[in-house]
Design a protein around this motif. Structure first.
Motif, PDB file in Angstrom:
ATOM      1  N   ASP A 130      -1.592 -46.539  38.755  1.00 32.91           N
ATOM      2  CA  ASP A 130      -0.569 -47.353  39.249  1.00 32.91           C
ATOM      3  C   ASP A 130      -0.418 -48.724  38.127  1.00 32.91           C
ATOM      4  OD1 ASP A 130       0.540 -46.383  41.648  1.00 32.91           O
ATOM      5  OD2 ASP A 130      -1.624 -46.411  42.104  1.00 32.91           O
ATOM      6  N   LYS A 146      -3.060 -51.854  39.762  1.00 26.77           N
ATOM      7  CA  LYS A 146      -3.891 -51.780  40.772  1.00 26.77           C
ATOM      8  C   LYS A 146      -5.010 -52.652  40.852  1.00 26.77           C
ATOM      9  CE  LYS A 146      -5.588 -47.630  43.307  1.00 26.77           C
ATOM     10  NZ  LYS A 146      -5.997 -46.424  43.113  1.00 26.77           N
ATOM     11  N   GLU A 160       0.043 -51.722  43.343  1.00 23.93           N
ATOM     12  CA  GLU A 160       0.580 -50.282  43.321  1.00 23.93           C
ATOM     13  C   GLU A 160       1.766 -50.089  43.830  1.00 23.93           C
ATOM     14  OE1 GLU A 160      -2.290 -48.032  45.765  1.00 23.93           O
ATOM     15  OE2 GLU A 160      -3.881 -49.409  45.716  1.00 23.93           O
ATOM     16  N   PHE A 186       4.854 -46.297  39.619  1.00 24.11           N
ATOM     17  CA  PHE A 186       4.671 -47.334  40.358  1.00 24.11           C
ATOM     18  C   PHE A 186       5.908 -47.011  41.367  1.00 24.11           C
ATOM     19  CE2 PHE A 186       4.276 -51.999  41.248  1.00 24.11           C
ATOM     20  CZ  PHE A 186       3.017 -52.249  40.893  1.00 24.11           C
TER      21      PHE A 186
END
Length: 390
Positions: A130, A146, A160, A186
């Motif tokens: 992410d 993240k 995230e 994403f």
């Protein structure tokens, strides 16, 4: 859970004889991470047996698997039962695939070739994660990743996903841009409640707020996105439109996928549920669920066909599904997710067709070793962020 029951369910699944009850048993059992590893081991045994047989003998494979399964004394614990057979299939694909990837040639391979790995292997390339770059209306760039958080007036991100709230009112509409780099993914929830999953190498431009009763419009600048649009009935009848290059997608409350990468000459719009109409160069093509429009940018044409929805949108669930795809196309997907460049030293490899499932959580080197083991390529080398297939 009864060992014999598990044994039978595994064997029937691996040889293509599993029914709903068998899948039910496997779904419960596989929730334990220890059992996931065990099943991967069984799958690998089955996989290797298949490879060395020109005409696989199912009875022999069963005997081999029974011996392997009975020799392992790992503990099994029961977990909560789920009902959807689709979820069973998803778990089997996501958790149990041999290292996450299967690729089969049309004809069986009679022996497992020796693996030739380059002596110049210098780096381990990690799978995507992410991450995104948020560009605000004032031009400021904010990295999202993240484990990191971001919060502003009407937007919050946990690294995230990013979620917008509130309406534009009568104010001027302000746009943000979310860019997903290669090796990233994403999720974004727009201010109207529309949910969008963004694949690697993708850019989306969108308003930070919408005005009820007026057109809701976003632009998929490039890349791939899966939309779950908030219905117009929730917004005083305001319709939703997605712009992309030379096409416009007019949407009622619906779920659909758009694939429009800059390095490809086709734009694919696939309807999962609801209703959309794709407008390309003045030609309007309405889509029904399970239909996909194909805009050919070279020939300036648009066509529609029925497709396998799971194959198209499986990337959102953590897997890439290939059905008779050329190795060149498969490596494009891999290059975006792992942020690498791929070079075919042997150009004849580009057009070989394969069918298989690739887990997005898989280590790249294991994927390449699998392709190597299938005698598809003689050798591969990795130099920093470059893969050479020979």
């Amino acid at each position: 859970m009864n060992h014999k029951l598990i044994e039978n369910a595994i064997i029937k699944y691996l040889v293509g004889e599993a029914d709903r009850n068998d899948l039910d048993v496997l779904f419960e059992w596989i929730q334990d991470p220890k059992n996931q590893m065990l099943f991967e081991h069984y799958v690998e045994v089955h996989y290797k047996v298949n490879l060395i047989m020109s005409e696989p003998n199912i009875d022999e494979i069963k005997k081999h698997l029974i011996t392997q399964i009975r020799s392992d004394n790992r503990k099994i614990r029961q977990v909560k039962r789920r009902k959807s057979i689709l979820k069973y299939a998803a778990v089997v694909v996501l958790c149990l695939s041999l290292g996450g990837v299967y690729m089969f040639k049309k004809n069986q391979i009679k022996q497992i070739p020796e693996v030739h790995i380059s002596e110049d292997l210098k780096t381990t390339i990690q799978q995507g994660t992410d991450k995104a770059i948020l560009t605000l209306n004032n031009g400021e760039h904010i990295p999202l990743a993240k484990g990191e958080t971001f919060e502003s007036v009407n937007v919050v991100s946990n690294g995230e996903e990013i979620v917008y709230q509130g309406k534009a009112g009568n104010k001027e509409i302000v746009y943000n841009v979310l860019t997903i780099p290669r090796g990233g993914k994403f999720f974004i929830k727009l201010a109207d409640g529309t949910e969008v999953w963004l694949n690697s190498d993708t850019q989306l431009k969108y308003p930070t707020g919408f005005i009820d009763g007026k057109l809701r419009e976003v632009e998929l600048v490039y890349g791939e996105a899966y939309f779950h649009v908030s219905p117009s009935t929730n917004h005083k009848g305001s319709s939703f439109t997605v712009l992309n290059k030379s096409q416009k997608i007019e949407v009622l409350g619906t779920v659909f996928n758009i694939k429009a990468y800059n390095d490809e000459t086709h734009i694919y719009t696939t309807l999962v549920e609801g209703k959309v109409a794709v407008n390309y160069e003045g030609v309007l093509k309405p889509l029904k669920p399970n239909e996909q429009s194909n805009v050919d940018l070279d020939n300036k044409s648009i066509s529609v066909k029925v497709v396998d929805i799971e194959e198209v949108v499986s990337w959102r669930m953590g897997v890439f599904t290939f059905n008779k795809k050329p190795l060149k196309d498969i490596m494009k997907v891999i290059s975006r997710w792992y942020d690498v460049d791929v070079v075919f030293e042997d150009k004849s490899l580009e057009t070989l067709n394969f069918t298989g499932v690739l887990s997005k959580n898989q280590n790249l080197e294991e994927i390449l070793k699998t392709i190597n083991n299938l005698s598809i390529i003689k050798k591969y080398e990795i130099y920093d962020k470059k893969i050479v297939l020979k």
